[in-house]
Design a protein around this motif. Sequence first.
Motif, PDB file in Angstrom:
ATOM      1  N   ASP A   1       6.363 -17.371  -8.143  1.00 32.52           N
ATOM      2  CA  ASP A   1       7.765 -17.140  -8.562  1.00 32.52           C
ATOM      3  C   ASP A   1       7.987 -15.634  -8.755  1.00 32.52           C
ATOM      4  O   ASP A   1       7.114 -14.939  -9.271  1.00 32.52           O
ATOM      5  CB  ASP A   1       8.046 -17.829  -9.902  1.00 32.52           C
ATOM      6  N   GLY A   2       9.159 -15.175  -8.389  1.00 31.82           N
ATOM      7  CA  GLY A   2       9.505 -13.771  -8.632  1.00 31.82           C
ATOM      8  C   GLY A   2       8.920 -12.832  -7.591  1.00 31.82           C
ATOM      9  O   GLY A   2       9.057 -11.625  -7.708  1.00 31.82           O
ATOM     10  N   VAL A   3       8.254 -13.375  -6.576  1.00 33.66           N
ATOM     11  CA  VAL A   3       7.720 -12.513  -5.516  1.00 33.66           C
ATOM     12  C   VAL A   3       8.665 -12.602  -4.318  1.00 33.66           C
ATOM     13  O   VAL A   3       8.830 -13.673  -3.722  1.00 33.66           O
ATOM     14  CB  VAL A   3       6.295 -12.946  -5.117  1.00 33.66           C
ATOM     15  N   ILE A   4       9.312 -11.491  -4.013  1.00 33.19           N
ATOM     16  CA  ILE A   4      10.268 -11.480  -2.915  1.00 33.19           C
ATOM     17  C   ILE A   4       9.524 -11.415  -1.590  1.00 33.19           C
ATOM     18  O   ILE A   4       9.865 -12.079  -0.628  1.00 33.19           O
ATOM     19  CB  ILE A   4      11.238 -10.283  -3.047  1.00 33.19           C
ATOM     20  N   ALA A   5       8.481 -10.583  -1.562  1.00 29.71           N
ATOM     21  CA  ALA A   5       7.687 -10.487  -0.335  1.00 29.71           C
ATOM     22  C   ALA A   5       6.288 -10.016  -0.685  1.00 29.71           C
ATOM     23  O   ALA A   5       6.107  -9.255  -1.631  1.00 29.71           O
ATOM     24  CB  ALA A   5       8.338  -9.512   0.648  1.00 29.71           C
ATOM     25  N   ALA A   6       5.299 -10.490   0.071  1.00 31.15           N
ATOM     26  CA  ALA A   6       3.919 -10.046  -0.103  1.00 31.15           C
ATOM     27  C   ALA A   6       3.281 -10.038   1.268  1.00 31.15           C
ATOM     28  O   ALA A   6       3.406 -11.011   2.031  1.00 31.15           O
ATOM     29  CB  ALA A   6       3.157 -10.976  -1.032  1.00 31.15           C
ATOM     30  N   THR A   7       2.628  -8.939   1.617  1.00 30.16           N
ATOM     31  CA  THR A   7       2.036  -8.851   2.946  1.00 30.16           C
ATOM     32  C   THR A   7       0.799  -7.956   2.882  1.00 30.16           C
ATOM     33  O   THR A   7       0.757  -7.036   2.078  1.00 30.16           O
ATOM     34  CB  THR A   7       3.083  -8.312   3.961  1.00 30.16           C
ATOM     35  N   PRO A   8      -0.220  -8.229   3.713  1.00 32.93           N
ATOM     36  CA  PRO A   8      -1.430  -7.408   3.658  1.00 32.93           C
ATOM     37  C   PRO A   8      -1.210  -6.026   4.266  1.00 32.93           C
ATOM     38  O   PRO A   8      -0.381  -5.869   5.174  1.00 32.93           O
ATOM     39  CB  PRO A   8      -2.431  -8.205   4.486  1.00 32.93           C
ATOM     40  N   LEU A   9      -1.947  -5.066   3.731  1.00 36.14           N
ATOM     41  CA  LEU A   9      -1.916  -3.712   4.279  1.00 36.14           C
ATOM     42  C   LEU A   9      -3.355  -3.215   4.335  1.00 36.14           C
ATOM     43  O   LEU A   9      -4.064  -3.226   3.329  1.00 36.14           O
ATOM     44  CB  LEU A   9      -1.064  -2.794   3.381  1.00 36.14           C
ATOM     45  N   GLY A  10      -3.786  -2.835   5.543  1.00 33.95           N
ATOM     46  CA  GLY A  10      -5.142  -2.326   5.707  1.00 33.95           C
ATOM     47  C   GLY A  10      -5.133  -0.821   5.840  1.00 33.95           C
ATOM     48  O   GLY A  10      -4.214  -0.243   6.417  1.00 33.95           O
ATOM     49  N   ASN A  11      -6.140  -0.168   5.254  1.00 39.75           N
ATOM     50  CA  ASN A  11      -6.218   1.299   5.312  1.00 39.75           C
ATOM     51  C   ASN A  11      -7.654   1.689   5.618  1.00 39.75           C
ATOM     52  O   ASN A  11      -8.558   1.386   4.839  1.00 39.75           O
ATOM     53  CB  ASN A  11      -5.777   1.887   3.969  1.00 39.75           C
ATOM     54  N   THR A  12      -7.867   2.342   6.756  1.00 43.25           N
ATOM     55  CA  THR A  12      -9.206   2.840   7.080  1.00 43.25           C
ATOM     56  C   THR A  12      -9.093   4.234   7.674  1.00 43.25           C
ATOM     57  O   THR A  12      -8.210   4.498   8.501  1.00 43.25           O
ATOM     58  CB  THR A  12      -9.898   1.919   8.109  1.00 43.25           C
TER      59      THR A  12
END
Lengths: 233, 379
Positions: free
Chosen positions: B82-93
């Motif tokens: 609840d309360g999460v509008i969007a969530a997506t993975p982000l990779g950093n290398t």
Amino acid sequence: MTLAIDSVSLVLGDGDQRVTALNDVSLAVKAGELCAVMGPSGAGKSSLLAVCGGLLKPTAGRITIEGEDMTTLKENERARLRRERVGFIFQQSNLVAALTAMDQLLLMSHINARKPDRSARNRAARLLEEVGLKHRAGHRPHQMSGGERQRVGIARALMTEPSVLLVDEPTSMLDHGRGREVVGLLAKQTREHGVATLMVTHDQAMLPWADQVAEIEDGVLAAPAVQQSRGRA
Amino acid sequence: MFLALRDLLFARGRFTLMATVIVMVALMMVLLTGLSSGLVDRNISGIRALPITHLAFEYDDKPTWSNSMVERAMWEGWAGQDGVIAATPLGNTMFNARTSGGEPVTLALWGMEPGSFIDPGADIGRPIGDDPYGVVVSRMLVSDNDVAIGDTIVLDRVLTELKVVGLLDAHDNIAHTPIVYAPFRLWAEASYGPPGGPPEGESLPDILYDFATVVALKLEETTEIAAIDEELFTVALDKPMSFVASTGYKAERDSVRINQGFLLVIATLIIGAFFSIWTIQRTGEIGLIKALGASTGYLVRDALAQASLLLAVAVSIGVGIGYALGDLIVERTDIPYVIDINAMLISGSLVIGGGLVGAIVAVRTIARIAPIIALGQLR
């Protein structure tokens, strides 16, 4: 009585350093009167001026200016009384280096928390003219001679229309001719502005202008002698 | 201001010298502010450009970009709350790589789902997604290394070939390294897969695509972050806090702040010393003016008005010169520098504030000067 000094004593220093600068001094100066206090160095002349101007508080006795008892006032009230009713003229003229002759006078309005209006400017211009310095209005102290500086000091002292003028050795830094000129001017201003002037000096030649002369030595003031021949020296 | 202004004019030599020192201090403050903003920009501009409210790191006391590794359960877990509008993975290398021209470059490969809310698109060319090896690069990589659309960038060691399909106008960086935006699968293969990619005709196991560095989040204000963090074993930081997780950011920011702090202390002391000496030089005059009937308050107000005027004029000049110099630095050099008007005004105000503190301490001596000194013999 405009300036009344009543049984005033002043003890300076502590312990072994205690010096009785003034010992039971009484004196009264009326409006329009010039009183000269004579005496050698260290006799108590400057101490007398200091207590009259509220720069020092006497150890005993009372000083009133137009009936207001200065000795009961706090320091800031004494400063108020000084700026409203007392004009100080110091030896070496003691002008503010950054100010022109005109500004030296206008400073007095500022000190009284009043922005100089036209009437203050007019009064300053008139006073400078009275002391013969109209042409020097825009000059700073370092551009003027000792006599001129002393005359600016006189005009400045009269700026707030004081009831009492306190004058400290006005001729000490001047040659004889200029000294006479300055004291003559002082006597004239005393009469014309109706102030009570107390002048301390060690210069005998200045006495003919005084209405009364008192001698002071070791803090003791002899009874003043009243003179009749004022202004004819 | 009656005396103050006339003193300023009369002693203009001394005041000009003092003003010059204040101008220099203000100038240094402004330049340092520009440099610190520039450094910060090189460190976190990529994070700042993300349209996120929070970033969820793998749970750690001090989460960092370099140590964090989140798994699929975490970003899918966040997405379902609840309360999460969007969530997506982000990779950093971070990778060392070579451009088509053979130039070595260091880049930060960012993997993201094409079309997700953090996909920046492209200002020139095409966004990521159409081509599995297509990447979008930030302006800094383009201007420093002559990279253009159609070029190939080869990652060292893993030998993955990235095709430049789009450019971004912004200088997006993380930890002073230009960001290359890649499809999530390409990033995962380059980061975790075998060198040279899968053997011909084979694909890599699905588990390879189940890890990322952080979860990019867009949350409502009411989201119960702590509870979700506990459940998913993550730690969600708001955007400004997530800057601190970038390598070197805190050290850079703090070292610049220490310099600024020292400058402020120096400004306060110099101005305090100047007005102390100035007040001592004026002792006779102050005694005289008090003997004429001026209150201590009048003289203190006048002296502080003088200090304020001196500070305001000198600091304005310093900030003005700083602005002009900053403009030159940005135009003519590669020095990381950002002109931030607000930060400049704050720096200027701080110098004025510090200077006033110095002046207030200095002019307190006015209260101790006795009017009796006007009567020379009793001095």
